[in-house]
Scaffold this active site. Sequence first.
Site, mmCIF file in Angstrom:
data_model
loop_
_atom_site.group_PDB
_atom_site.id
_atom_site.type_symbol
_atom_site.label_atom_id
_atom_site.label_comp_id
_atom_site.label_asym_id
_atom_site.label_seq_id
_atom_site.Cartn_x
_atom_site.Cartn_y
_atom_site.Cartn_z
ATOM 1 N N HIS A 1 -12.258 -7.254 -2.025
ATOM 2 C CA HIS A 1 -11.437 -6.431 -1.041
ATOM 3 C C HIS A 1 -11.935 -6.539 0.510
ATOM 4 O O HIS A 1 -13.274 -6.915 0.438
ATOM 5 C CB HIS A 1 -11.420 -4.819 -1.318
ATOM 6 C CG HIS A 1 -10.570 -4.527 -2.360
ATOM 7 N ND1 HIS A 1 -9.883 -3.249 -2.380
ATOM 8 C CD2 HIS A 1 -9.906 -5.261 -3.377
ATOM 9 C CE1 HIS A 1 -9.038 -3.232 -3.390
ATOM 10 N NE2 HIS A 1 -9.099 -4.562 -4.127
ATOM 11 N N GLY A 2 -11.308 -6.146 1.450
ATOM 12 C CA GLY A 2 -11.849 -6.136 2.914
ATOM 13 C C GLY A 2 -12.279 -7.759 3.260
ATOM 14 O O GLY A 2 -13.038 -7.888 3.799
ATOM 15 N N GLY A 3 -11.202 -8.583 3.016
ATOM 16 C CA GLY A 3 -11.468 -9.940 3.076
ATOM 17 C C GLY A 3 -11.329 -10.567 4.639
ATOM 18 O O GLY A 3 -11.855 -11.640 5.155
ATOM 19 N N HIS B 1 -13.131 -3.245 5.091
ATOM 20 C CA HIS B 1 -11.814 -3.249 5.651
ATOM 21 C C HIS B 1 -11.819 -3.263 7.128
ATOM 22 O O HIS B 1 -12.678 -2.783 7.778
ATOM 23 C CB HIS B 1 -11.028 -2.163 5.247
ATOM 24 C CG HIS B 1 -10.727 -1.819 3.992
ATOM 25 N ND1 HIS B 1 -10.626 -0.820 3.181
ATOM 26 C CD2 HIS B 1 -10.205 -3.019 2.860
ATOM 27 C CE1 HIS B 1 -10.169 -1.125 1.834
ATOM 28 N NE2 HIS B 1 -10.057 -2.221 1.709
ATOM 29 N N GLU C 1 -11.191 0.063 -8.896
ATOM 30 C CA GLU C 1 -12.396 -0.142 -7.814
ATOM 31 C C GLU C 1 -13.535 0.731 -8.072
ATOM 32 O O GLU C 1 -13.156 1.844 -8.556
ATOM 33 C CB GLU C 1 -12.041 0.108 -6.366
ATOM 34 C CG GLU C 1 -13.082 -0.016 -5.606
ATOM 35 C CD GLU C 1 -12.494 -0.225 -3.936
ATOM 36 O OE1 GLU C 1 -13.542 -0.431 -3.184
ATOM 37 O OE2 GLU C 1 -11.380 -0.427 -3.800
ATOM 38 N N THR D 1 -5.577 -7.225 7.519
ATOM 39 C CA THR D 1 -5.833 -7.003 8.813
ATOM 40 C C THR D 1 -5.680 -8.382 9.716
ATOM 41 O O THR D 1 -5.111 -8.292 10.546
ATOM 42 C CB THR D 1 -7.337 -6.604 9.209
ATOM 43 O OG1 THR D 1 -7.707 -5.289 8.483
ATOM 44 C CG2 THR D 1 -7.539 -6.341 10.525
ATOM 45 N N ASP E 1 -7.730 3.431 -7.163
ATOM 46 C CA ASP E 1 -8.861 3.297 -6.407
ATOM 47 C C ASP E 1 -9.436 4.661 -6.547
ATOM 48 O O ASP E 1 -9.105 5.597 -5.565
ATOM 49 C CB ASP E 1 -8.562 2.931 -5.012
ATOM 50 C CG ASP E 1 -9.920 2.631 -4.314
ATOM 51 O OD1 ASP E 1 -10.932 2.891 -4.917
ATOM 52 O OD2 ASP E 1 -9.617 2.552 -2.976
ATOM 53 N N SER F 1 0.861 -1.006 -0.090
ATOM 54 C CA SER F 1 -0.067 0.025 0.035
ATOM 55 C C SER F 1 0.940 1.252 -0.164
ATOM 56 O O SER F 1 2.346 1.070 -0.061
ATOM 57 C CB SER F 1 -0.863 0.120 1.103
ATOM 58 O OG SER F 1 0.021 0.059 2.434
ATOM 59 N N GLU G 1 -8.544 1.585 6.691
ATOM 60 C CA GLU G 1 -7.506 0.954 6.352
ATOM 61 C C GLU G 1 -6.440 1.643 5.788
ATOM 62 O O GLU G 1 -6.797 2.468 4.657
ATOM 63 C CB GLU G 1 -7.682 -0.136 5.224
ATOM 64 C CG GLU G 1 -6.322 -0.897 4.942
ATOM 65 C CD GLU G 1 -6.487 -2.050 4.000
ATOM 66 O OE1 GLU G 1 -5.851 -3.187 4.048
ATOM 67 O OE2 GLU G 1 -6.877 -1.567 2.724
ATOM 68 N N ASP H 1 -1.407 -1.688 -3.982
ATOM 69 C CA ASP H 1 -2.655 -1.491 -3.381
ATOM 70 C C ASP H 1 -3.290 -0.152 -3.502
ATOM 71 O O ASP H 1 -2.574 0.736 -3.341
ATOM 72 C CB ASP H 1 -2.749 -2.233 -2.044
ATOM 73 C CG ASP H 1 -4.031 -2.528 -1.609
ATOM 74 O OD1 ASP H 1 -4.894 -2.764 -2.501
ATOM 75 O OD2 ASP H 1 -4.027 -3.004 -0.423
ATOM 76 N N HIS H 2 -4.541 0.015 -3.570
ATOM 77 C CA HIS H 2 -5.339 1.092 -3.178
ATOM 78 C C HIS H 2 -4.486 2.481 -3.341
ATOM 79 O O HIS H 2 -4.112 3.093 -2.472
ATOM 80 C CB HIS H 2 -5.760 1.207 -1.764
ATOM 81 C CG HIS H 2 -7.215 0.327 -1.486
ATOM 82 N ND1 HIS H 2 -8.140 0.582 -1.989
ATOM 83 C CD2 HIS H 2 -6.901 -0.893 -0.812
ATOM 84 C CE1 HIS H 2 -9.111 -0.381 -1.872
ATOM 85 N NE2 HIS H 2 -8.214 -1.306 -1.058
ATOM 86 N N ASN I 1 -8.000 -9.708 -1.224
ATOM 87 C CA ASN I 1 -6.972 -8.922 -0.336
ATOM 88 C C ASN I 1 -7.162 -9.391 1.179
ATOM 89 O O ASN I 1 -8.262 -9.719 1.612
ATOM 90 C CB ASN I 1 -7.438 -7.406 -0.298
ATOM 91 C CG ASN I 1 -6.924 -7.025 -1.582
ATOM 92 O OD1 ASN I 1 -6.557 -7.562 -2.714
ATOM 93 N ND2 ASN I 1 -6.938 -5.359 -1.666
ATOM 94 N N LEU I 2 -5.991 -9.417 1.885
ATOM 95 C CA LEU I 2 -5.855 -10.063 3.158
ATOM 96 C C LEU I 2 -4.982 -9.238 4.027
ATOM 97 O O LEU I 2 -3.863 -9.123 3.391
ATOM 98 C CB LEU I 2 -5.660 -11.376 3.241
ATOM 99 C CG LEU I 2 -5.958 -12.250 4.592
ATOM 100 C CD1 LEU I 2 -7.383 -12.141 4.854
ATOM 101 C CD2 LEU I 2 -5.638 -13.656 4.329
#
Length: 362
Positions: free
Chosen positions: A268-270, A229, A177, A293, A147, A63, A185, A112-113, A290-291
């Site tokens: 996203h937010g898996g 997220h 996205e 957290t 994104d 990120s 996040e 990412d993002h 996406n993993l």
Amino acid sequence: MGLMSELNLKPGVIYGEDVRKVFQYAKDKGFAIPAINVTSSSTVVAALEAARDSKSPIILQTSQGGAAYFAGKGIANSAEKQEASVAGAIAAAHYVRSVAPVYGIPVILHTDHCAKKLLPWLDGMLDEDERFFKEHGTPLFSSHMIDLSEEEVKYNIDTTAKYLKRAAPMKQWLEMEIGITGGEEDGVNNEDVDNNSLYTQPEDIWSVVEALQAISPYFSIAAGFGNVHGVYKPGNVKLHPELLGKHQEYAVKKLGSKDNKPVFFVFHGGSGSSVQEFRTAISFGVVKVNLDTDLQWAYLCGIRDYVTKNIDYLKTQVGNPEGADKPNKKKYDPRVWVREGEKTMKARVVQALDDFNAANVL
């Protein structure tokens, strides 16, 4: 026979048509590849080790904040140039490229993002991609994510198309996205967003496909189906992965496609989602999950438990329950306690590879 032999892939970072073939293979075989947010060489090797032992491909991504951390917290990051994030992402890319081949697996190197305010970060990385491409015939990164989901739909699609035109000569993959991922996040906070904005409409998915397919086949869509997220109490997040099936049906009709899943989707937010939610989404064309957290927590747990167990050896350099003159170096060496974090992070990635049906596909 497996993915590597069927697609004639070599171990290490892959690019261009090989990335597309891997995603197509995943879609056809019904699995998704976890995308692991990495912030250091330690998190990189934990993910690579997990994928190697599970005989799986892996996506490693930075990120904007993670890339800056990779470069070092002491480096300034201006809004205009994103110097630390550009430098850190490039450093991470070279590190991953160097070590990935020895793990014997295919690796997709991703970022990412990238929100609107972070576009200078993407510009800086693409500058390096183009320089690297001239010298080596591939970009430095396999793919990037733009994104602009918080922006107006036309701006989102038009700007994404502009960047895909820049990536297309390098056959570089671009993820976009449309439909907001809730939660918080890496400094992006959508915890108070209108719930309806978490669900993308089929017409918007088609607008993306129509605009981007005319430029390049190398793109995927992170569509909103209630994704959030972070990890929240059970029941607080209402996921509807079946909506992805409706998006595919709509695209099939518009394209007249024989492929019943023509769109490459991203989840996203898996973290915190159920295995059934993952597998339902995968059945409708999700090829990347996406993993982050859950992996942050897993990494901490190994270090936390080590420190708790050995606390009486970690208070002083000399002196412990075994004697006042006993040295503690073997306990406080970073290679010991950092490794404990790698072990628990690795175990969580192994679990994800199994949850996403990606284990033993090589």
